[in-house]
Design an enzyme around this catalytic site. Structure first.
Site, mmCIF file in Angstrom:
data_model
loop_
_atom_site.group_PDB
_atom_site.id
_atom_site.type_symbol
_atom_site.label_atom_id
_atom_site.label_comp_id
_atom_site.label_asym_id
_atom_site.label_seq_id
_atom_site.Cartn_x
_atom_site.Cartn_y
_atom_site.Cartn_z
ATOM 1 N N THR A 228 40.761 -20.496 19.154
ATOM 2 C CA THR A 228 40.319 -21.718 18.481
ATOM 3 C C THR A 228 38.877 -21.527 18.061
ATOM 4 O OG1 THR A 228 41.708 -23.046 19.946
ATOM 5 C CG2 THR A 228 39.981 -24.221 18.795
ATOM 6 N N GLY B 295 41.097 -22.300 24.449
ATOM 7 C CA GLY B 295 41.903 -21.765 25.550
ATOM 8 C C GLY B 295 43.340 -22.216 25.426
ATOM 9 N N GLY C 248 46.153 -24.374 25.235
ATOM 10 C CA GLY C 248 46.114 -25.794 24.932
ATOM 11 C C GLY C 248 46.894 -26.677 25.879
HETATM 12 N N1 GLY Z 1 43.533 -24.074 22.066
HETATM 13 C C1 GLY Z 1 44.386 -23.902 20.994
HETATM 14 C C2 GLY Z 1 45.781 -24.048 21.294
HETATM 15 O O1 GLY Z 1 46.211 -23.942 22.437
HETATM 16 O O2 GLY Z 1 46.529 -24.271 20.379
#
Ligand code: GLY
Length: 288
Positions: free
Chosen positions: A157, A208, A210
């Site tokens: 991300t 990280g 999500g």
């Molecule tokens: N942090 C981004 C996702 O897990 O999609």
């Protein structure tokens, strides 16, 4: 915790198990993104303007897991999630699983500022995108073709927190999501208090896994700790401790408060991060 003068911006390019040779590339692009965001302050832009410009740069550079550089899902389609948060008004705009656009963060801002709603998903988000373009809110940009994604295992991300000279805070997050995701899967990035959060005191943005970030509402917890009087660096570390204890997973976050103090914490191998503040003169960058 580092005290800075305003305005300032802190940017990350994703926490994860970066291949060694990709880390300098990540560093190069977060530094450029920080300059793109900070340059907006030099033209009297607001925190929201700077945060959007910084994130648009990362979405358009094709080198990070967002926008043109985003991973494809298992069907080979790029499905994007993004959010922007205005700490002054506690407003946010989000899009989830949106396809065929280059800069979902601008669509998220349009939703926040120009509609009565906060969150659109899938094909219907594209209808709002067409409305945004026809109203001239932002110019149309090519969605780009899908290319095989370079390997950025777990580096998932991008995001930033910007604080303008009035002390107003904006936070963003933008992503193509995790590797090999099933179509329709949505992570933390567009979820207020999970992928990003900001109020009049402090802002945070996370990166990280999500599903796990949502379980602990990572960015809301980090800002809550600051509201409780914990200093900014300890708040980031405490939020990461909570995350690791509860989920055993990897993540990272960056934070900034209304006075320009900032912090970051991660339990991943690397999280390219860059900071620029008014009195800094030069950029400060960190791999972790
Ligand atoms: N942090 C981004 C996702 O897990 O999609």
């Amino acid at each position: 915790m580092r005290a800075m003068s305003l305005p300032m911006i802190i940017v990350h390019g994703g926490a994860g198990n970066w291949k060694d040779e990709r880390i300098p590339v990540g560093m190069e692009y977060v530094e450029k993104a920080a300059r793109a965001g900070f340059g907006v302050f030099e033209k009297e832009g607001s925190a929201l303007d700077a945060a959007e410009a910084c994130t648009v740069f990362m979405e358009s550079c094709g080198q990070l897991n967002a926008g043109l550089g985003a991973r494809a899902n298992l069907d080979g389609v790029r499905e994007l999630d993004a959010m922007i948060v205005d700490g002054e008004t506690l407003s946010f705009g989000s899009v989830a699983a949106v396809c065929d656009i280059q800069n979902p963060v601008s669509l998220a801002r349009y939703i926040m500022e120009k509609t009565d709603y906060a969150f659109f998903a899938g094909n219907n988000a594209n209808r709002i995108y067409q409305q945004m373009i026809s109203e001239g809110y932002r110019e149309e940009r090519e969605p780009g073709v899908i290319k095989p994604h370079f390997e950025v295992f777990g580096a998932d991300t991008v995001g930033c927190v910007a604080v303008d000279s009035k002390g107003n805070i904006a936070a963003t997050s933008s992503t193509g999501g995790i590797s090999k995701k099933l179509p329709g899967r949505v992570g933390d990035s567009p979820v207020m208090g999970a992928g990003a959060f900001a109020n009049e005191i402090c802002g945070a943005t996370a990166t990280g896994w999500g599903e796990n970030i949502m379980r602990v509402t990572l960015t809301r917890m980090a800002v809550l700790y600051v509201e409780q009087g914990i200093d900014l660096q300890k708040a980031a570390e405490k939020a990461m401790d909570l995350f690791e204890t509860k989920t055993g997973s990897e993540a990272g976050l960056v934070m900034a408060d209304k006075d320009g103090r900032w912090s970051k914490a991660t339990n991943a191998k690397a999280m390219p991060t860059s900071v620029i503040a008014e009195d800094l003169g030069n950029i400060s960058s960190y791999t972790k």
